[in-house]
Design a protein around this motif. Sequence first.
Motif, PDB file in Angstrom:
ATOM      1  N   VAL A 109      37.765  43.205  50.649  1.00 53.25           N
ATOM      2  CA  VAL A 109      38.737  42.196  50.192  1.00 53.25           C
ATOM      3  C   VAL A 109      39.716  41.932  51.351  1.00 53.25           C
ATOM      4  N   PRO A 110      39.254  41.258  52.408  1.00 49.85           N
ATOM      5  CA  PRO A 110      40.084  41.088  53.610  1.00 49.85           C
ATOM      6  C   PRO A 110      41.453  40.475  53.326  1.00 49.85           C
ATOM      7  N   LYS A 111      41.509  39.607  52.324  1.00 50.74           N
ATOM      8  CA  LYS A 111      42.761  38.929  51.983  1.00 50.74           C
ATOM      9  C   LYS A 111      43.881  39.925  51.629  1.00 50.74           C
ATOM     10  N   ASN A 112      43.492  41.056  51.026  1.00 47.44           N
ATOM     11  CA  ASN A 112      44.503  42.021  50.590  1.00 47.44           C
ATOM     12  C   ASN A 112      44.685  43.186  51.563  1.00 47.44           C
ATOM     13  N   CYS A 113      44.055  43.104  52.707  1.00 46.90           N
ATOM     14  CA  CYS A 113      44.155  44.191  53.686  1.00 46.90           C
ATOM     15  C   CYS A 113      45.612  44.327  54.147  1.00 46.90           C
ATOM     16  N   GLY A 114      46.174  45.510  54.007  1.00 44.70           N
ATOM     17  CA  GLY A 114      47.552  45.749  54.451  1.00 44.70           C
ATOM     18  C   GLY A 114      48.598  45.393  53.408  1.00 44.70           C
ATOM     19  N   GLY A 115      48.195  44.696  52.327  1.00 46.35           N
ATOM     20  CA  GLY A 115      49.159  44.356  51.271  1.00 46.35           C
ATOM     21  C   GLY A 115      48.716  44.992  49.969  1.00 46.35           C
ATOM     22  N   HIS A 116      49.319  44.562  48.865  1.00 46.15           N
ATOM     23  CA  HIS A 116      48.877  45.064  47.571  1.00 46.15           C
ATOM     24  C   HIS A 116      47.611  44.303  47.152  1.00 46.15           C
ATOM     25  N   ILE A 117      46.796  44.941  46.319  1.00 44.17           N
ATOM     26  CA  ILE A 117      45.492  44.352  45.972  1.00 44.17           C
ATOM     27  C   ILE A 117      45.625  43.491  44.712  1.00 44.17           C
ATOM     28  N   ASP A 118      45.157  42.253  44.811  1.00 44.68           N
ATOM     29  CA  ASP A 118      45.172  41.343  43.650  1.00 44.68           C
ATOM     30  C   ASP A 118      44.068  41.746  42.679  1.00 44.68           C
ATOM     31  N   THR A 119      44.388  41.669  41.387  1.00 42.86           N
ATOM     32  CA  THR A 119      43.370  41.915  40.358  1.00 42.86           C
ATOM     33  C   THR A 119      43.537  40.900  39.243  1.00 42.86           C
ATOM     34  N   ASP A 120      42.523  40.842  38.370  1.00 47.83           N
ATOM     35  CA  ASP A 120      42.698  40.055  37.147  1.00 47.83           C
ATOM     36  C   ASP A 120      43.297  40.969  36.071  1.00 47.83           C
ATOM     37  N   MET A 121      43.360  40.496  34.846  1.00 47.91           N
ATOM     38  CA  MET A 121      44.022  41.299  33.797  1.00 47.91           C
ATOM     39  C   MET A 121      43.241  42.564  33.436  1.00 47.91           C
ATOM     40  N   ASP A 122      41.951  42.593  33.819  1.00 49.50           N
ATOM     41  CA  ASP A 122      41.143  43.797  33.596  1.00 49.50           C
ATOM     42  C   ASP A 122      41.217  44.749  34.780  1.00 49.50           C
ATOM     43  N   MET A 123      42.076  44.437  35.743  1.00 51.60           N
ATOM     44  CA  MET A 123      42.252  45.253  36.956  1.00 51.60           C
ATOM     45  C   MET A 123      41.099  45.077  37.934  1.00 51.60           C
ATOM     46  N   MET A 124      40.229  44.047  37.702  1.00 51.86           N
ATOM     47  CA  MET A 124      39.120  43.851  38.638  1.00 51.86           C
ATOM     48  C   MET A 124      39.594  43.040  39.844  1.00 51.86           C
ATOM     49  N   THR A 125      39.171  43.454  41.040  1.00 47.15           N
ATOM     50  CA  THR A 125      39.547  42.768  42.282  1.00 47.15           C
ATOM     51  C   THR A 125      38.633  41.552  42.463  1.00 47.15           C
ATOM     52  N   ALA A 126      38.706  40.930  43.631  1.00 50.00           N
ATOM     53  CA  ALA A 126      37.846  39.776  43.925  1.00 50.00           C
ATOM     54  C   ALA A 126      36.377  40.195  44.019  1.00 50.00           C
ATOM     55  N   VAL A 127      36.111  41.500  44.131  1.00 48.82           N
ATOM     56  CA  VAL A 127      34.734  41.984  44.217  1.00 48.82           C
ATOM     57  C   VAL A 127      34.311  42.512  42.843  1.00 48.82           C
ATOM     58  N   GLU A 128      33.216  41.994  42.306  1.00 49.81           N
ATOM     59  CA  GLU A 128      32.729  42.421  40.980  1.00 49.81           C
ATOM     60  C   GLU A 128      32.464  43.925  40.971  1.00 49.81           C
ATOM     61  N   GLY A 129      33.007  44.614  39.982  1.00 52.63           N
ATOM     62  CA  GLY A 129      32.752  46.056  39.868  1.00 52.63           C
ATOM     63  C   GLY A 129      33.741  46.917  40.630  1.00 52.63           C
ATOM     64  N   LEU A 130      34.621  46.277  41.406  1.00 55.25           N
ATOM     65  CA  LEU A 130      35.644  47.026  42.159  1.00 55.25           C
ATOM     66  C   LEU A 130      37.006  46.764  41.509  1.00 55.25           C
ATOM     67  N   PHE A 131      37.630  47.824  41.030  1.00 60.56           N
ATOM     68  CA  PHE A 131      38.899  47.709  40.310  1.00 60.56           C
ATOM     69  C   PHE A 131      40.011  48.361  41.135  1.00 60.56           C
ATOM     70  N   ALA A 132      41.264  47.950  40.891  1.00 60.90           N
ATOM     71  CA  ALA A 132      42.399  48.570  41.579  1.00 60.90           C
ATOM     72  C   ALA A 132      43.516  48.817  40.572  1.00 60.90           C
ATOM     73  N   VAL A 133      44.131  49.986  40.654  1.00 60.94           N
ATOM     74  CA  VAL A 133      45.183  50.354  39.680  1.00 60.94           C
ATOM     75  C   VAL A 133      46.324  51.112  40.367  1.00 60.94           C
ATOM     76  N   GLY A 134      47.488  51.054  39.729  1.00 62.00           N
ATOM     77  CA  GLY A 134      48.633  51.853  40.201  1.00 62.00           C
ATOM     78  C   GLY A 134      49.365  51.213  41.367  1.00 62.00           C
ATOM     79  N   ASP A 135      49.998  52.047  42.194  1.00 60.37           N
ATOM     80  CA  ASP A 135      50.895  51.558  43.246  1.00 60.37           C
ATOM     81  C   ASP A 135      50.219  50.644  44.263  1.00 60.37           C
TER      82      ASP A 135
END
Length: 306
Positions: free
Chosen positions: A249-275
Amino acid sequence: MDKVCDLAIIGGGPAGLSAAIYAGRADLRTTVLEKMIVGGQVALTMDIANYPGFPEGVDGPTLSAKMKAQAERFGVEFLTAEATDISKNGKSFTITHKNGMIEAKAVIISTGSDPRKLGVPGEKELRGRGVSYCGTCDAPFFRERKVVVVGGGDSALKESLHIAKFASEITLVHRRDTFRGEKIYQRQVMSNERINIRWNTSVKSINGTDKLTSVTVENSDGEVEEIKADGIFIFVGTVPNTELICHLVPKNCGGHIDTDMDMMTAVEGLFAVGDVREHSYRQVATAVGEGATAAMAAGHYIENLE
Ligand code: NAP
């Protein structure tokens, strides 16, 4: 491949542990990778006053150990290893870590964040010799000594109150004229006799040769002051640990990771949670909610793959 599982969780802070509990209970074969001890930043907190269910408060190590035990009860496996790479090959992910490789159908990133540095002269050189980023860890070394604390958020205020139990005098340096931390901490800090506040003031340098001896600050009127001190505690925010997802997810490199409401990132099957996640409130209570959400969503995602 050393291990094949349904879900790999990278990072064992409250968000990752909560995800592990939910995933284990849902019968997903789940592996948690943690490079050090479970709990993340929370393991360094001695008093969590606002986590529901603990009217007297609870300390981070106890809460983390209980969460880990709960996940283990549901069959979750814990590996002490640092993940160094994640790649997606077709429908599965490969996680490379210091001791081997794991294949997983879905991955939850809960890698948290590290303390932001001030970037002033002396900070790097005197780290561990007066410069600290953890009050809970280091405050006892400053019993009856003078210290400077930097920052105006919850961490700076809460940690100042803890450090004040040991240090004889704290100079709390904040770059603005209002704190952003919770009102209850603001009131406690302002009424604490050991804490003197310098508003509109920034740290210019941290001084000393073998150990820290003073901190040079400058206020918004340009007045420079050298504050004699034995230590400085720096709480100026955190930097999310996103190196692992940079190529996914190059767009979020160095920043916080964007997710949808299910915590899924721009990559299917890859989720991000917490800080590490964008829009996270960075509280233990919200982190565990994010972890639970991601684990349930990962379960649905895996079901739909099959
Ligand atoms: P934070 O809320 O981002 O606050 C960072 C503080 O450092 C701000 O006051 C900021 O000033 C200051 N700062 C940032 N960069 C600086 C620089 N280069 N030089 C000088 N000052 C600088 O970070 P935090 O306190 O670590 O908290 C992080 C998150 O964890 C927050 O969401 C917080 O609510 C949460 N947290 C909660 C608790 C709790 O007990 N509920 C405890 C700890 C943390 P400005 O105000 O001018 O921006």
